[in-house]
Design a protein around this motif. Structure first.
Motif, PDB file in Angstrom:
ATOM      1  N   GLY A   1      41.469  -1.127 -23.787  1.00 22.74           N
ATOM      2  CA  GLY A   1      42.408  -1.970 -23.066  1.00 22.74           C
ATOM      3  C   GLY A   1      41.958  -2.191 -21.644  1.00 22.74           C
ATOM      4  O   GLY A   1      40.807  -1.977 -21.281  1.00 22.74           O
ATOM      5  N   GLY A   2      42.864  -2.604 -20.850  1.00 21.84           N
ATOM      6  CA  GLY A   2      42.539  -2.819 -19.456  1.00 21.84           C
ATOM      7  C   GLY A   2      41.804  -4.122 -19.215  1.00 21.84           C
ATOM      8  O   GLY A   2      41.566  -4.922 -20.115  1.00 21.84           O
ATOM      9  N   THR A   3      41.445  -4.320 -17.985  1.00 23.30           N
ATOM     10  CA  THR A   3      40.766  -5.527 -17.554  1.00 23.30           C
ATOM     11  C   THR A   3      39.387  -5.150 -17.052  1.00 23.30           C
ATOM     12  O   THR A   3      39.209  -4.117 -16.422  1.00 23.30           O
ATOM     13  N   SER A   4      38.426  -6.019 -17.296  1.00 23.15           N
ATOM     14  CA  SER A   4      37.067  -5.727 -16.855  1.00 23.15           C
ATOM     15  C   SER A   4      36.975  -5.809 -15.334  1.00 23.15           C
ATOM     16  O   SER A   4      37.776  -6.484 -14.680  1.00 23.15           O
ATOM     17  N   GLY A   5      35.984  -5.152 -14.792  1.00 23.36           N
ATOM     18  CA  GLY A   5      35.781  -5.169 -13.337  1.00 23.36           C
ATOM     19  C   GLY A   5      35.484  -6.563 -12.806  1.00 23.36           C
ATOM     20  O   GLY A   5      35.908  -6.930 -11.716  1.00 23.36           O
ATOM     21  N   ALA A   6      34.757  -7.361 -13.579  1.00 24.39           N
ATOM     22  CA  ALA A   6      34.438  -8.723 -13.154  1.00 24.39           C
ATOM     23  C   ALA A   6      35.711  -9.563 -13.051  1.00 24.39           C
ATOM     24  O   ALA A   6      35.894 -10.311 -12.081  1.00 24.39           O
ATOM     25  N   ALA A   7      36.593  -9.448 -14.032  1.00 26.51           N
ATOM     26  CA  ALA A   7      37.839 -10.208 -13.995  1.00 26.51           C
ATOM     27  C   ALA A   7      38.701  -9.777 -12.809  1.00 26.51           C
ATOM     28  O   ALA A   7      39.291 -10.614 -12.118  1.00 26.51           O
ATOM     29  N   ILE A   8      38.753  -8.486 -12.549  1.00 24.42           N
ATOM     30  CA  ILE A   8      39.534  -7.986 -11.410  1.00 24.42           C
ATOM     31  C   ILE A   8      38.973  -8.545 -10.110  1.00 24.42           C
ATOM     32  O   ILE A   8      39.731  -8.937  -9.216  1.00 24.42           O
ATOM     33  N   THR A   9      37.653  -8.606  -9.988  1.00 28.11           N
ATOM     34  CA  THR A   9      37.021  -9.159  -8.789  1.00 28.11           C
ATOM     35  C   THR A   9      37.422 -10.615  -8.587  1.00 28.11           C
ATOM     36  O   THR A   9      37.766 -11.021  -7.469  1.00 28.11           O
ATOM     37  N   PHE A  10      37.369 -11.388  -9.652  1.00 26.38           N
ATOM     38  CA  PHE A  10      37.767 -12.798  -9.544  1.00 26.38           C
ATOM     39  C   PHE A  10      39.243 -12.927  -9.171  1.00 26.38           C
ATOM     40  O   PHE A  10      39.618 -13.786  -8.366  1.00 26.38           O
ATOM     41  N   PHE A  11      40.104 -12.087  -9.736  1.00 24.12           N
ATOM     42  CA  PHE A  11      41.528 -12.144  -9.406  1.00 24.12           C
ATOM     43  C   PHE A  11      41.768 -11.799  -7.937  1.00 24.12           C
ATOM     44  O   PHE A  11      42.580 -12.434  -7.263  1.00 24.12           O
ATOM     45  N   ILE A  12      41.061 -10.798  -7.436  1.00 24.77           N
ATOM     46  CA  ILE A  12      41.228 -10.404  -6.028  1.00 24.77           C
ATOM     47  C   ILE A  12      40.742 -11.515  -5.105  1.00 24.77           C
ATOM     48  O   ILE A  12      41.417 -11.854  -4.125  1.00 24.77           O
ATOM     49  N   LEU A  13      39.579 -12.093  -5.413  1.00 21.65           N
ATOM     50  CA  LEU A  13      39.073 -13.199  -4.586  1.00 21.65           C
ATOM     51  C   LEU A  13      40.020 -14.391  -4.612  1.00 21.65           C
ATOM     52  O   LEU A  13      40.257 -15.030  -3.574  1.00 21.65           O
ATOM     53  N   ALA A  14      40.565 -14.690  -5.776  1.00 24.28           N
ATOM     54  CA  ALA A  14      41.520 -15.797  -5.878  1.00 24.28           C
ATOM     55  C   ALA A  14      42.762 -15.513  -5.041  1.00 24.28           C
ATOM     56  O   ALA A  14      43.268 -16.397  -4.335  1.00 24.28           O
ATOM     57  N   GLY A  15      43.240 -14.285  -5.082  1.00 22.92           N
ATOM     58  CA  GLY A  15      44.416 -13.925  -4.288  1.00 22.92           C
ATOM     59  C   GLY A  15      44.150 -14.010  -2.793  1.00 22.92           C
ATOM     60  O   GLY A  15      44.983 -14.499  -2.023  1.00 22.92           O
ATOM     61  N   LEU A  16      42.979 -13.543  -2.369  1.00 23.85           N
ATOM     62  CA  LEU A  16      42.638 -13.610  -0.942  1.00 23.85           C
ATOM     63  C   LEU A  16      42.506 -15.052  -0.469  1.00 23.85           C
ATOM     64  O   LEU A  16      42.966 -15.405   0.624  1.00 23.85           O
ATOM     65  N   LEU A  17      41.879 -15.881  -1.302  1.00 21.51           N
ATOM     66  CA  LEU A  17      41.761 -17.291  -0.922  1.00 21.51           C
ATOM     67  C   LEU A  17      43.121 -17.988  -0.918  1.00 21.51           C
ATOM     68  O   LEU A  17      43.360 -18.863  -0.084  1.00 21.51           O
ATOM     69  N   ALA A  18      44.005 -17.606  -1.819  1.00 22.04           N
ATOM     70  CA  ALA A  18      45.356 -18.173  -1.814  1.00 22.04           C
ATOM     71  C   ALA A  18      46.090 -17.772  -0.537  1.00 22.04           C
ATOM     72  O   ALA A  18      46.803 -18.593   0.062  1.00 22.04           O
ATOM     73  N   LEU A  19      45.906 -16.533  -0.091  1.00 21.56           N
ATOM     74  CA  LEU A  19      46.520 -16.103   1.176  1.00 21.56           C
ATOM     75  C   LEU A  19      45.937 -16.869   2.361  1.00 21.56           C
ATOM     76  O   LEU A  19      46.668 -17.264   3.278  1.00 21.56           O
ATOM     77  N   LEU A  20      44.617 -17.082   2.326  1.00 25.34           N
ATOM     78  CA  LEU A  20      43.990 -17.876   3.381  1.00 25.34           C
ATOM     79  C   LEU A  20      44.528 -19.301   3.371  1.00 25.34           C
ATOM     80  O   LEU A  20      44.811 -19.876   4.433  1.00 25.34           O
ATOM     81  N   GLY A  21      44.674 -19.865   2.188  1.00 27.33           N
ATOM     82  CA  GLY A  21      45.236 -21.208   2.077  1.00 27.33           C
ATOM     83  C   GLY A  21      46.660 -21.268   2.585  1.00 27.33           C
ATOM     84  O   GLY A  21      47.056 -22.232   3.252  1.00 27.33           O
ATOM     85  N   LEU A  22      47.443 -20.257   2.286  1.00 32.35           N
ATOM     86  CA  LEU A  22      48.827 -20.206   2.775  1.00 32.35           C
ATOM     87  C   LEU A  22      48.856 -20.109   4.293  1.00 32.35           C
ATOM     88  O   LEU A  22      49.652 -20.789   4.957  1.00 32.35           O
ATOM     89  N   HIS A  23      47.972 -19.299   4.855  1.00 32.08           N
ATOM     90  CA  HIS A  23      47.893 -19.185   6.317  1.00 32.08           C
ATOM     91  C   HIS A  23      47.503 -20.525   6.942  1.00 32.08           C
ATOM     92  O   HIS A  23      48.088 -20.945   7.949  1.00 32.08           O
ATOM     93  N   THR A  24      46.528 -21.203   6.351  1.00 28.45           N
ATOM     94  CA  THR A  24      46.084 -22.498   6.868  1.00 28.45           C
ATOM     95  C   THR A  24      47.205 -23.528   6.757  1.00 28.45           C
ATOM     96  O   THR A  24      47.413 -24.334   7.669  1.00 28.45           O
ATOM     97  N   LEU A  25      47.911 -23.491   5.650  1.00 28.07           N
ATOM     98  CA  LEU A  25      49.003 -24.443   5.438  1.00 28.07           C
ATOM     99  C   LEU A  25      50.127 -24.217   6.436  1.00 28.07           C
ATOM    100  O   LEU A  25      50.689 -25.175   6.983  1.00 28.07           O
ATOM    101  N   LEU A  26      50.437 -22.951   6.727  1.00 28.07           N
ATOM    102  CA  LEU A  26      51.533 -22.641   7.649  1.00 28.07           C
ATOM    103  C   LEU A  26      51.136 -22.767   9.115  1.00 28.07           C
ATOM    104  O   LEU A  26      52.002 -22.908   9.981  1.00 28.07           O
ATOM    105  N   SER A  27      49.832 -22.727   9.410  1.00 31.32           N
ATOM    106  CA  SER A  27      49.409 -22.806  10.805  1.00 31.32           C
ATOM    107  C   SER A  27      49.640 -24.203  11.383  1.00 31.32           C
ATOM    108  O   SER A  27      49.808 -24.356  12.587  1.00 31.32           O
ATOM    109  N   GLY A  28      49.616 -25.219  10.555  1.00 33.08           N
ATOM    110  CA  GLY A  28      49.982 -26.563  10.990  1.00 33.08           C
ATOM    111  C   GLY A  28      48.878 -27.369  11.626  1.00 33.08           C
ATOM    112  O   GLY A  28      49.044 -28.562  11.837  1.00 33.08           O
ATOM    113  N   ASP A  29      47.730 -26.770  11.972  1.00 33.80           N
ATOM    114  CA  ASP A  29      46.691 -27.607  12.566  1.00 33.80           C
ATOM    115  C   ASP A  29      45.951 -28.355  11.458  1.00 33.80           C
ATOM    116  O   ASP A  29      45.833 -27.904  10.344  1.00 33.80           O
TER     117      ASP A  29
END
Length: 186
Positions: A43-71
């Motif tokens: 069971g469980g998730t492979s390390g590669a999939a976890i890496t992609f999920f973490i990178l996607a989450g970090l980029l989503a947070l960066l996108g949210l920060h950019t969207l809220l910054s307003g510039d």
């Protein structure tokens, strides 16, 4: 005190399998290492999939920060401003899709080998218990359970060639996991 090997009756070359895998002074060759290694927990998730999920989450947070910054990124071009504001979300979505594909591939490979044992975490724990108690004789290149077995349903064993080690430990773990079954000594 080291147990004596059932084949050569000498304790000087015996070592617990788990310690033999970690021994930096006398490393095992890759085929032997692969035979003696405990299979990963099911069971469980492979390390590669976890890496992609973490990178996607970090980029989503960066996108949210950019969207809220307003510039707008310092440009008057509307296409550039849209890319600046929403580009991180697009890349995050792509990484999330790749992570889901890798996870799906990992699970399909796991289900393709459904005849493999262990299939549950409890079965894997039984296998791990037998594996932890198994010893290796470096001289004879055999594995064995010493006179002090890992449980009441598992007896001490004769020497088993390393080529048979994965099947042997799985068989012992299956028998040890079912109360009332006779002890394995094959």
């Amino acid at each position: 005190m080291r147990p004596a090997c059932p084949t050569c009756a000498a304790p000087d070359e015996t070592v617990a399998v788990r310690k033999a895998l970690l021994d930096a002074d006398r490393p095992l060759d890759p085929p032997t290492r692969e035979l003696l290694s405990l299979p990963p927990a099911p069971g469980g998730t492979s390390g590669a999939a976890i890496t992609f999920f973490i990178l996607a989450g970090l980029l989503a947070l960066l996108g949210l920060h950019t969207l809220l910054s307003g510039d707008g990124g310092g440009s008057s071009d509307p296409a550039y401003r849209i890319g600046y504001r929403y580009g991180a979300f697009l890349v995050a979505a792509v990484l999330l899709g790749i992570g889901l594909a890798v996870h799906s591939d990992h699970r399909s490979r796991r289900s393709a080998t459904a005849d493999q044992w262990p299939q549950t975490h409890e079965q894997w724990q039984q296998l791990q218990q037998v594996w932890r108690e198994t010893w290796l004789c470096r001289r004879c290149r055999v594995a064995f359970l010493p006179a002090a077995p890992p449980g009441p349903d598992v007896a001490a064993s004769p020497a088993v060639p390393l080529a048979q080690f994965p099947q042997w430990t799985a068989t012992l773990a299956r028998r040890a996991g079912r109360p009332g079954t006779p002890a394995a000594s094959d």
